[in-house]
Design an enzyme around this catalytic site. Structure first.
Site, short mmCIF file in Angstrom:
data_model
loop_
_atom_site.label_atom_id
_atom_site.label_comp_id
_atom_site.label_asym_id
_atom_site.label_seq_id
_atom_site.Cartn_x
_atom_site.Cartn_y
_atom_site.Cartn_z
N TYR A 187 -2.23 -0.16 1.68
CA TYR A 187 -3.38 0.32 0.98
C TYR A 187 -4.56 0.26 2.25
O TYR A 187 -5.24 1.44 2.49
CB TYR A 187 -4.00 -0.46 -0.17
N HIS A 445 -9.28 24.70 -18.75
CA HIS A 445 -9.05 25.38 -17.71
C HIS A 445 -10.23 26.04 -17.05
O HIS A 445 -11.35 26.22 -17.45
CB HIS A 445 -8.38 26.96 -18.28
P1 NAD Z 1 -0.44 -4.02 1.67
O1 NAD Z 1 0.27 -4.90 0.77
O2 NAD Z 1 -0.80 -2.67 0.92
O3 NAD Z 1 -0.01 -3.42 2.71
C1 NAD Z 1 0.37 -4.27 4.03
C2 NAD Z 1 1.24 -3.45 4.80
O4 NAD Z 1 1.79 -4.11 6.01
C3 NAD Z 1 2.92 -3.24 4.11
O5 NAD Z 1 3.11 -1.71 4.38
C4 NAD Z 1 3.94 -4.12 5.06
O6 NAD Z 1 5.03 -3.72 5.10
C5 NAD Z 1 3.15 -4.01 6.35
N1 NAD Z 1 3.33 -5.21 7.17
C6 NAD Z 1 3.40 -6.53 6.73
N2 NAD Z 1 3.43 -7.41 7.99
C7 NAD Z 1 3.45 -6.39 9.04
C8 NAD Z 1 3.55 -6.53 10.39
N3 NAD Z 1 3.99 -7.74 11.00
N4 NAD Z 1 3.73 -5.69 11.21
C9 NAD Z 1 3.48 -4.46 10.68
N5 NAD Z 1 3.36 -4.14 9.30
C10 NAD Z 1 3.21 -5.03 8.64
O7 NAD Z 1 -1.74 -4.68 2.03
P2 NAD Z 1 -3.10 -4.46 2.51
O8 NAD Z 1 -3.28 -3.06 2.95
O9 NAD Z 1 -3.59 -5.48 3.62
O10 NAD Z 1 -4.04 -4.87 1.15
C11 NAD Z 1 -4.07 -5.87 0.55
C12 NAD Z 1 -4.34 -5.88 -0.86
O11 NAD Z 1 -5.57 -5.12 -1.26
C13 NAD Z 1 -3.34 -4.97 -1.59
O12 NAD Z 1 -2.06 -5.21 -1.91
C14 NAD Z 1 -4.01 -4.36 -2.88
O13 NAD Z 1 -3.66 -5.01 -3.89
C15 NAD Z 1 -5.36 -4.30 -2.25
N6 NAD Z 1 -6.13 -3.31 -2.10
C16 NAD Z 1 -6.12 -2.24 -3.06
C17 NAD Z 1 -6.70 -0.92 -2.70
C18 NAD Z 1 -6.64 0.11 -3.86
O14 NAD Z 1 -6.37 -0.37 -4.98
N7 NAD Z 1 -6.88 1.32 -3.52
C19 NAD Z 1 -7.21 -0.62 -1.77
C20 NAD Z 1 -7.34 -1.83 -0.43
C21 NAD Z 1 -6.56 -2.87 -0.92
#
Ligand code: NAD
Ligand code: FAD
Length: 469
Positions: A187, A445
């Site tokens: 995200y 629409h």
């Molecule tokens: P996320 O869980 O959405 O994404 C983290 C990403 O990092 C994943 O794709 C994961 O595979 C990757 N990752 C993990 N370790 C890694 C590494 N060592 N190297 C490279 N990639 C790695 O977490 P986020 O983006 O930090 O957001 C945190 C939380 O905040 C989200 O889970 C969500 O609940 C909340 N959030 C929500 C929104 C929304 O609702 N629009 C927006 C921003 C944040």
């Protein structure tokens, strides 16, 4: 030390805590809320709202850039410039308005707000220290509600500091970096990575898994990956981060084949997830049952200790503001003696990328995994008149429904502005709609919402504005 007695003590004034406090006070429960920072929590101060403000500013700037280049609409402007300090002031103005509004609502509803950091003494007692470390106050309560939220996860190989920043710093840039490496294509990484790209920064995204937004299915994320490429964001999928190079101006990564390379970076945004805030403020002493790193709760947000409740990010995934608010409202009612359970048919998830992604209920792979025999159908925005007039005909709306009774179990969409369709999707699922109900409802629409009706018609085998499958 001064002692204050209250019926409900809420720790944390984010969307979970402040909503719970307001609702409890409305129901006549004597309520005290302790917040160490600004009320509004992560969401209003350093999360949902500031990020959406920055994304909007970036969208507008990019649009102006398109007008300066070659607009099919015939609009011509000089090359745009951005004063990022002014953008940040505008964003801060929105945050101040909203957090001030929350403070007023708490006051008007009769919630006693105590500014300071709470430390848990036992299941009925907390001590509060102000920012200056003075005026320690003891609060005793009948019900203790834990709503302390979550905190960023750091990478051991590349801790925060210097060029390595979290979303909090990325939401308040003093100047725009020339090159940014974003770690994590979830995200935050994609929402903010795209915004920075649109503001002119060269952005490279590093993700351990093989796809962007890996929590969503492939069909939904393809338009987002295409848009990232169109914007010129470099994607390094299936790569792990090794740390900064010796001079500290590049991120060393290793791909799936073991090849190492270095990505130059003036700033590195680490967005690899958030974890529940369960340590450092005495919560451990309660020895609550845990669910991994989160506090375990039941369907009334009760923890394993009598009269200790927990809501929001501290209770784990999905860490979303609207879930925290819904839990907060419910738990306040339960504490006030109302019979309630937290059993939503669906909690919407929206990713504010360009295009936006919405997931409500089950996706086709999730339906299959749950053993449901489902049909699914999509309607493309390429066949929707309103989408064309908005120059946004990428993406689609997809419905998932049971084959036997046509009960709808999921809605998904990807496209510009589809976040606003999430209300219709949730309503449909909470109300137990069948495909025939959606197909038989007149949709205005020209609107993007017509794609909802058309997806249902297509699932029934008789779409009107696209050829039958
Ligand atoms: P996320 O869980 O959405 O994404 C983290 C990403 O990092 C994943 O794709 C994961 O595979 C990757 N990752 C993990 N370790 C890694 C590494 N060592 N190297 C490279 N990639 C790695 O977490 P986020 O983006 O930090 O957001 C945190 C939380 O905040 C989200 O889970 C969500 O609940 C909340 N959030 C929500 C929104 C929304 O609702 N629009 C927006 C921003 C944040
Ligand atoms: P928080 O909002 O984290 O609030 C907890 C509060 O408790 C904080 O104010 C903290 O200071 C206080 N606190 C903690 N410990 C103590 C203590 N010991 N004493 C006193 N006070 C304490 N979610 C969405 O749904 N949509 C989005 O678009 C979205 N965008 C996001 C963008 C970013 C960049 C980030 C970081 C998050 C985003 N989220 C989004 C997630 C959302 O912000 C959280 O899910 C939500 O804020 C959780 O609410 P909460 O009440 O559980 O905790």
């Amino acid at each position: 030390m001064e002692t204050l007695s209250t019926t409900l003590l809420v720790i944390g004034g984010g969307p979970g805590g402040y909503v719970a406090a307001i609702r409890a006070a409305q129901l006549g429960v004597a309520t005290t809320l302790v917040e160490g920072d600004n009320v509004g929590g992560t969401c209003l101060n350093i999360g949902c709202i500031p990020s959406k403000a920055l994304i909007h500013a970036a969208d507008q700037f990019e649009k102006a850039g398109q007008f300066a280049r070659n607009s099919p609409l015939g609009i011509h402007v000089e090359s745009p410039r951005i004063d990022v300090a002014q953008t940040v002031r505008w964003k801060d103005g929105i945050v101040t308005k909203l957090t001030g509004g929350v403070a007023t609502l708490l006051k008007k509803n009769g919630v006693q707000v105590v500014a300071g950091w709470a430390r848990i003494i036992d299941g009925k007692t907390a001590e509060v220290t102000t920012a200056t470390g003075q005026n320690a106050l003891r609060i005793v309560c009948k019900h203790l509600l834990l709503a302390p939220g979550s905190q960023v996860v750091a990478l051991p190989a590349m801790p925060f500091g210097g060029r390595v920043i979290s979303s909090t710093e990325a939401l308040a840039p003093k100047a725009l970096p020339k090159r940014m490496v974003v770690v994590g294509a979830g995200y935050i990484g994609l929402e903010l990575g795209m915004a920075y790209r649109k503001l002119g920064t060269e952005v490279a995204v590093v993700e351990t898994l093989q796809r962007v937004l890996p929590a969503y299915d492939d069909e939904l994320t393809k338009p987002v990956a295409a848009s990232l490429r169109r914007l010129g964001v470099q994607l390094h999928l299936g790569c792990t981060v090794q740390g900064l190079n010796a001079s500290g101006d590049a991120v060393r990564i290793r791909d799936a084949q073991g090849e190492e390379s270095a990505l130059p970076a003036d700033q590195v945004l680490v967005a690899v997830g958030r974890r529940p805030r369960t340590e450092g403020w005495g919560m451990e002493t309660l020895m609550l049952d845990m669910n991994g790193s989160a506090v375990r709760i039941d369907d009334q947000c009760r923890t394993s200790m009598r009269s200790v409740w927990a809501i929001g990010d501290v209770t784990g995934e999905p860490m979303l503001a609207h879930r925290a608010m819904a839990q907060g409202e419910m738990v306040a009612e339960v504490i006030a003696g109302v019979r309630r359970h937290f059993m939503p048919a669906a909690i919407p998830a929206v990713c504010f990328t360009d295009p936006e992604v919405v997931v409500v209920g089950r996706t086709p792979p999730e339906a299959t995994q749950a053993g449901l025999d489902c049909i699914s159908a999509s309607f493309p925005f390429a066949a929707n008149g309103r989408a064309m007039t908005l120059e946004s005909s990428d993406g689609f709306v997809r419905v998932v429904a049971r084959r036997d009774n046509h009960g709808i179990v999921g809605w998904q969409a990807v496209g510009q502005g589809v976040s606003e369709l999430s209300a219709a999707f949730c309503h449909s699922i909470e109300m137990g709609e069948r495909l025939e109900d959606t197909a038989g409802t007149i949709h205005a629409h020209p609107t993007l919402g017509e794609a909802i009706q058309e997806a249902a018609l297509r699932a029934l085998g008789h779409p009107l504005h696209v050829a039958r499958a």
